[in-house]
Design an enzyme around this catalytic site. Structure first.
Site, short mmCIF file in Angstrom:
data_model
loop_
_atom_site.label_atom_id
_atom_site.label_comp_id
_atom_site.label_asym_id
_atom_site.label_seq_id
_atom_site.Cartn_x
_atom_site.Cartn_y
_atom_site.Cartn_z
N LYS A 137 0.82 -1.21 0.00
CA LYS A 137 0.00 0.00 0.00
C LYS A 137 0.85 1.26 0.00
CE LYS A 137 -4.33 -1.52 1.88
NZ LYS A 137 -5.38 -1.32 2.87
N LYS A 176 -5.24 -9.24 -6.78
CA LYS A 176 -6.43 -9.51 -5.96
C LYS A 176 -7.59 -8.60 -6.37
CE LYS A 176 -6.61 -7.70 -1.89
NZ LYS A 176 -6.42 -7.24 -0.52
N LYS A 213 -11.57 -3.36 -3.49
CA LYS A 213 -12.54 -2.28 -3.55
C LYS A 213 -11.99 -1.08 -4.31
CE LYS A 213 -13.77 -3.32 1.26
NZ LYS A 213 -12.87 -3.41 2.41
#
Ligand code: TYM
Length: 342
Positions: free
Chosen positions: A118, A202, A205
């Site tokens: 991230k 993956k 969202k």
């Protein structure tokens, strides 16, 4: 006490950092519902404090928190059977999180792959909260002395870190087995649902294109379109599961079919082996619509009455506090803080 002698208690959470995806549903919520019917006390949380580790628009955060709660309920979490609440309403999470910030080591945080992914090259600019996030997650779980933590594959490392924190706390404070060694429960054919446009990533969202994920609020037409356009290869489905090992996109669609139909990927291959995408994709789209449409319809109905969702969450948070507060007070006492439990 070890985890085996602690009351069997399930805790898990989902971040309201956008809408729910099929990955959240198959990897987490659907399995939360299964565990609700077994011999566990089940506690499920919309982890709003985790969401703000990256920027969230305040109005959107409120909406997403209610929508995740609606997703839980529409999928079968019954607020009278499980404790369902939002994290910020139970301040004990942040309090225990602070204690764990003082137990966890910086070196442990540096090894967290999700933080590295991230933060990327921007590690100096991300929030301090994003870095400390796994320690708050440990607090979420250990605040209830939870023994079982159903999650998707991507959360495994965080649950393992929770065990490290519990074990260091117990050892440093000579607290025997005060905090249990929780078990990650990562089961079923869809523990890692992949992006529909790139089988190496993956489904999330926050991916760039909406075509790469199925949202729990998508209508039947959109679901069918997304599966039809999902990336695949030109080969038909193989006759055995081994034939999927080098075909990530094909394997993902087979796993999704298996999870939605509550069978195994082997059973899906036994049924569709040798068939082309022209047959499999429409069958998958029909199955997904059949399973997801009632959930999205119910989510919409629940979202029409946000005050009712807030009321349910508040009720859940009162029940959560009843478990959390004595554990927090005992923790303060063990650490040496003067307070009600001293
Ligand atoms: P979050 O909000 O990213 O995801 C919620 C749950 O959904 C699972 N999941 C997936 N499973 C399969 N395939 C996918 N593509 C996929 N995407 C998401 C996640 O593994 C997770 O189980 N840190 C957590 C939230 C959390 C938590 C906790 C979980 C906070 N405190 C305590 C368990 C216990 C998170 O960010 O999940």
């Amino acid at each position: 006490m070890t985890a085996a002698t602690h009351t069997p208690r399930v805790f898990s959470g989902i971040k309201p950092s956008g809408g729910l995806t099929l990955g959240n549903y198959l990897g987490a919520i659907k399995r939360f519902v299964d565990m609700q019917g077994q011999d566990y006390e089940t506690i499920y949380c919309v982890v709003d404090l985790h969401a703000i580790t990256v920027w969230q628009d305040p109005a959107e955060l409120k909406h997403a928190t209610r929508e995740v709660a609606a997703g839980f309920i529409a999928s079968g979490i019954d607020p009278s059977k499980s404790i369902l609440f939002n994290q910020a309403s139970v301040p004990q999470h942040a309090e225990l999180g602070w204690i764990f910030n003082c137990v966890a080591r910086v070196g442990w945080m540096n090894r967290m792959t999700q933080f590295k992914d991230k933060a990327g090259k921007n590690a100096e600019k991300v929030s301090l909260g994003l870095y400390a996030y796994p320690s708050l997650m440990a607090a979420d779980i250990l605040l209830y002395h939870a023994t079982h933590v159903p999650v998707g594959e991507d959360q495994k490392q965080h649950v393992e870190l929770t065990r490290d924190i519990a074990s260091k706390f117990n050892k440093d404070f000579k607290a025997e087995d005060f905090f249990p060694m929780c078990e990650p429960i990562i089961e079923g054919p869809a523990t890692r649902v992949m992006n529909l446009r790139d089988g190496s990533k993956k489904m999330s969202k926050s991916g760039e294109s909406d075509m790469e994920r199925i949202n729990m609020t998508d209508n039947a037409e959109t679901i069918a379109k997304k599966f039809k356009k999902a990336k695949t290869d030109p080969e038909p489905l193989p006759e055995s599961l081994d034939g999927l090992s080098e075909r990530p996109e094909a394997r993902n669609l087979v796993n999704i079919y298996a999870a939605l139909s509550e069978t195994s990927s082997e059973a899906v291959i036994a049924e569709f082996g040798g068939e082309g995408w022209g047959k499999f994709k429409p069958a998958l789209a029909d199955l997904a619509v059949e399973k997801l449409a009632p959930i999205s319809t119910e989510m919409k109905r629940l979202m029409d009455d946000p005050a009712e969702i807030d009321r349910l969450l508040l009720k859940g948070s009162d029940r959560a506090k009843e478990i959390a507060e004595p554990i927090l007070q005992k923790t303060y006492d063990i650490v040496g803080m003067i307070g009600p439990a001293a």
